[in-house]
Design a protein around this motif. Structure first.
Motif, PDB file in Angstrom:
ATOM      1  N   ASP A  83     -10.954   2.310   1.775  1.00 39.09           N
ATOM      2  CA  ASP A  83     -11.328   3.652   2.223  1.00 39.09           C
ATOM      3  C   ASP A  83     -12.837   3.873   2.029  1.00 39.09           C
ATOM      4  N   ALA A  84     -13.296   5.090   2.275  1.00 40.82           N
ATOM      5  CA  ALA A  84     -14.719   5.411   2.191  1.00 40.82           C
ATOM      6  C   ALA A  84     -15.273   5.250   0.779  1.00 40.82           C
ATOM      7  N   ARG A  85     -14.402   5.309  -0.245  1.00 41.45           N
ATOM      8  CA  ARG A  85     -14.837   5.130  -1.638  1.00 41.45           C
ATOM      9  C   ARG A  85     -14.600   3.710  -2.131  1.00 41.45           C
ATOM     10  N   ASN A  86     -14.355   2.785  -1.192  1.00 43.43           N
ATOM     11  CA  ASN A  86     -14.141   1.370  -1.486  1.00 43.43           C
ATOM     12  C   ASN A  86     -12.877   1.106  -2.315  1.00 43.43           C
ATOM     13  N   GLN A  87     -11.890   2.000  -2.199  1.00 43.30           N
ATOM     14  CA  GLN A  87     -10.597   1.820  -2.843  1.00 43.30           C
ATOM     15  C   GLN A  87      -9.645   1.160  -1.846  1.00 43.30           C
ATOM     16  N   GLU A  88      -8.835   0.228  -2.335  1.00 39.08           N
ATOM     17  CA  GLU A  88      -7.888  -0.446  -1.450  1.00 39.08           C
ATOM     18  C   GLU A  88      -6.876   0.544  -0.874  1.00 39.08           C
ATOM     19  N   ILE A  89      -6.588   0.367   0.397  1.00 39.61           N
ATOM     20  CA  ILE A  89      -5.516   1.121   1.045  1.00 39.61           C
ATOM     21  C   ILE A  89      -4.302   0.201   1.017  1.00 39.61           C
ATOM     22  N   ILE A  90      -3.312   0.553   0.183  1.00 33.95           N
ATOM     23  CA  ILE A  90      -2.170  -0.339  -0.006  1.00 33.95           C
ATOM     24  C   ILE A  90      -0.866   0.330   0.395  1.00 33.95           C
ATOM     25  N   GLU A  91       0.070  -0.507   0.773  1.00 38.73           N
ATOM     26  CA  GLU A  91       1.421  -0.082   1.122  1.00 38.73           C
ATOM     27  C   GLU A  91       2.382  -0.986   0.355  1.00 38.73           C
ATOM     28  N   LYS A  92       3.204  -0.396  -0.498  1.00 43.15           N
ATOM     29  CA  LYS A  92       4.181  -1.173  -1.258  1.00 43.15           C
ATOM     30  C   LYS A  92       5.497  -1.182  -0.496  1.00 43.15           C
ATOM     31  N   VAL A  93       6.064  -2.372  -0.313  1.00 40.26           N
ATOM     32  CA  VAL A  93       7.319  -2.538   0.413  1.00 40.26           C
ATOM     33  C   VAL A  93       8.332  -3.166  -0.535  1.00 40.26           C
ATOM     34  N   VAL A  94       9.422  -2.454  -0.788  1.00 36.14           N
ATOM     35  CA  VAL A  94      10.486  -2.953  -1.657  1.00 36.14           C
ATOM     36  C   VAL A  94      11.674  -3.298  -0.764  1.00 36.14           C
ATOM     37  N   VAL A  95      12.159  -4.527  -0.890  1.00 41.64           N
ATOM     38  CA  VAL A  95      13.288  -4.966  -0.078  1.00 41.64           C
ATOM     39  C   VAL A  95      14.520  -5.136  -0.965  1.00 41.64           C
ATOM     40  N   GLU A  96      15.691  -4.972  -0.371  1.00 39.68           N
ATOM     41  CA  GLU A  96      16.943  -5.091  -1.123  1.00 39.68           C
ATOM     42  C   GLU A  96      17.263  -6.529  -1.496  1.00 39.68           C
ATOM     43  N   SER A  97      16.983  -7.437  -0.584  1.00 41.46           N
ATOM     44  CA  SER A  97      17.309  -8.834  -0.876  1.00 41.46           C
ATOM     45  C   SER A  97      16.217  -9.742  -0.305  1.00 41.46           C
ATOM     46  N   PRO A  98      15.949 -10.838  -0.995  1.00 42.43           N
ATOM     47  CA  PRO A  98      14.928 -11.775  -0.518  1.00 42.43           C
ATOM     48  C   PRO A  98      15.373 -12.475   0.761  1.00 42.43           C
ATOM     49  N   SER A  99      14.395 -13.008   1.478  1.00 47.26           N
ATOM     50  CA  SER A  99      14.711 -13.776   2.682  1.00 47.26           C
ATOM     51  C   SER A  99      13.781 -14.981   2.778  1.00 47.26           C
ATOM     52  N   LYS A 100      14.270 -16.003   3.449  1.00 47.05           N
ATOM     53  CA  LYS A 100      13.476 -17.221   3.645  1.00 47.05           C
ATOM     54  C   LYS A 100      12.525 -17.011   4.810  1.00 47.05           C
ATOM     55  N   LYS A 101      11.284 -17.497   4.642  1.00 47.13           N
ATOM     56  CA  LYS A 101      10.276 -17.406   5.694  1.00 47.13           C
ATOM     57  C   LYS A 101       9.493 -18.707   5.740  1.00 47.13           C
ATOM     58  N   LEU A 102       9.059 -19.074   6.927  1.00 50.55           N
ATOM     59  CA  LEU A 102       8.122 -20.182   7.072  1.00 50.55           C
ATOM     60  C   LEU A 102       6.716 -19.597   7.008  1.00 50.55           C
ATOM     61  N   VAL A 103       5.896 -20.145   6.136  1.00 41.75           N
ATOM     62  CA  VAL A 103       4.543 -19.644   5.933  1.00 41.75           C
ATOM     63  C   VAL A 103       3.556 -20.749   6.291  1.00 41.75           C
ATOM     64  N   SER A 104       2.586 -20.401   7.112  1.00 40.88           N
ATOM     65  CA  SER A 104       1.530 -21.355   7.450  1.00 40.88           C
ATOM     66  C   SER A 104       0.665 -21.593   6.213  1.00 40.88           C
ATOM     67  N   VAL A 105       0.502 -22.846   5.847  1.00 44.30           N
ATOM     68  CA  VAL A 105      -0.312 -23.203   4.681  1.00 44.30           C
ATOM     69  C   VAL A 105      -1.746 -22.712   4.876  1.00 44.30           C
ATOM     70  N   ASP A 106      -2.236 -22.694   6.103  1.00 46.62           N
ATOM     71  CA  ASP A 106      -3.609 -22.249   6.381  1.00 46.62           C
ATOM     72  C   ASP A 106      -3.835 -20.776   6.034  1.00 46.62           C
ATOM     73  N   ARG A 107      -2.768 -19.984   5.960  1.00 41.86           N
ATOM     74  CA  ARG A 107      -2.897 -18.554   5.667  1.00 41.86           C
ATOM     75  C   ARG A 107      -2.838 -18.236   4.180  1.00 41.86           C
ATOM     76  N   ILE A 108      -2.481 -19.208   3.353  1.00 40.58           N
ATOM     77  CA  ILE A 108      -2.348 -18.969   1.918  1.00 40.58           C
ATOM     78  C   ILE A 108      -3.726 -18.922   1.280  1.00 40.58           C
ATOM     79  N   LEU A 109      -3.999 -17.837   0.555  1.00 42.60           N
ATOM     80  CA  LEU A 109      -5.284 -17.676  -0.128  1.00 42.60           C
ATOM     81  C   LEU A 109      -5.193 -18.084  -1.592  1.00 42.60           C
ATOM     82  N   SER A 110      -4.086 -17.752  -2.247  1.00 42.04           N
ATOM     83  CA  SER A 110      -3.908 -18.131  -3.647  1.00 42.04           C
ATOM     84  C   SER A 110      -2.455 -17.931  -4.061  1.00 42.04           C
ATOM     85  N   ILE A 111      -2.112 -18.531  -5.207  1.00 42.05           N
ATOM     86  CA  ILE A 111      -0.788 -18.328  -5.784  1.00 42.05           C
ATOM     87  C   ILE A 111      -0.942 -18.040  -7.273  1.00 42.05           C
ATOM     88  N   SER A 112       0.008 -17.287  -7.792  1.00 44.20           N
ATOM     89  CA  SER A 112       0.120 -17.071  -9.233  1.00 44.20           C
ATOM     90  C   SER A 112       1.579 -17.343  -9.591  1.00 44.20           C
TER      91      SER A 112
END
Length: 77
Positions: free
Chosen positions: A18-47
């Motif tokens: 935003d104008a004050r350099n604060q992150e604009i975030i949206e939290k999404v809570v899902v009921e159950s996990p799901s499998k996804k294919l993720v492009s390795v090129d899009r991964i920035l980091s892992i913890s």
């Protein structure tokens, strides 16, 4: 392009700043996990709990994942 399959669940989307350099975030809570294919090129980091992925329109997403951290490191190296 290389992909890995991950089991992803709740996530936080960073839409930008935003104008004050604060992150604009949206939290999404899902009921159950799901499998996804993720492009390795899009991964920035892992913890031990989150994987940070580049998304469309300059967004980034912090996904919670269910795989073991050490196994995920092995998959990416």
């Amino acid at each position: 392009m290389k992909f890995i399959e991950l089991t992803l669940q709740s996530h936080t989307i960073v839409h930008g700043f935003d104008a004050r350099n604060q992150e604009i975030i949206e939290k999404v809570v899902v009921e159950s996990p799901s499998k996804k294919l993720v492009s390795v090129d899009r991964i920035l980091s892992i913890s031990e709990k989150y994987i940070l992925i580049k998304y469309a329109f300059d967004r980034i997403i912090y996904w919670e994942y269910l795989e073991d951290y050490e196994n995920l490191k092995t998959m990416l190296t």
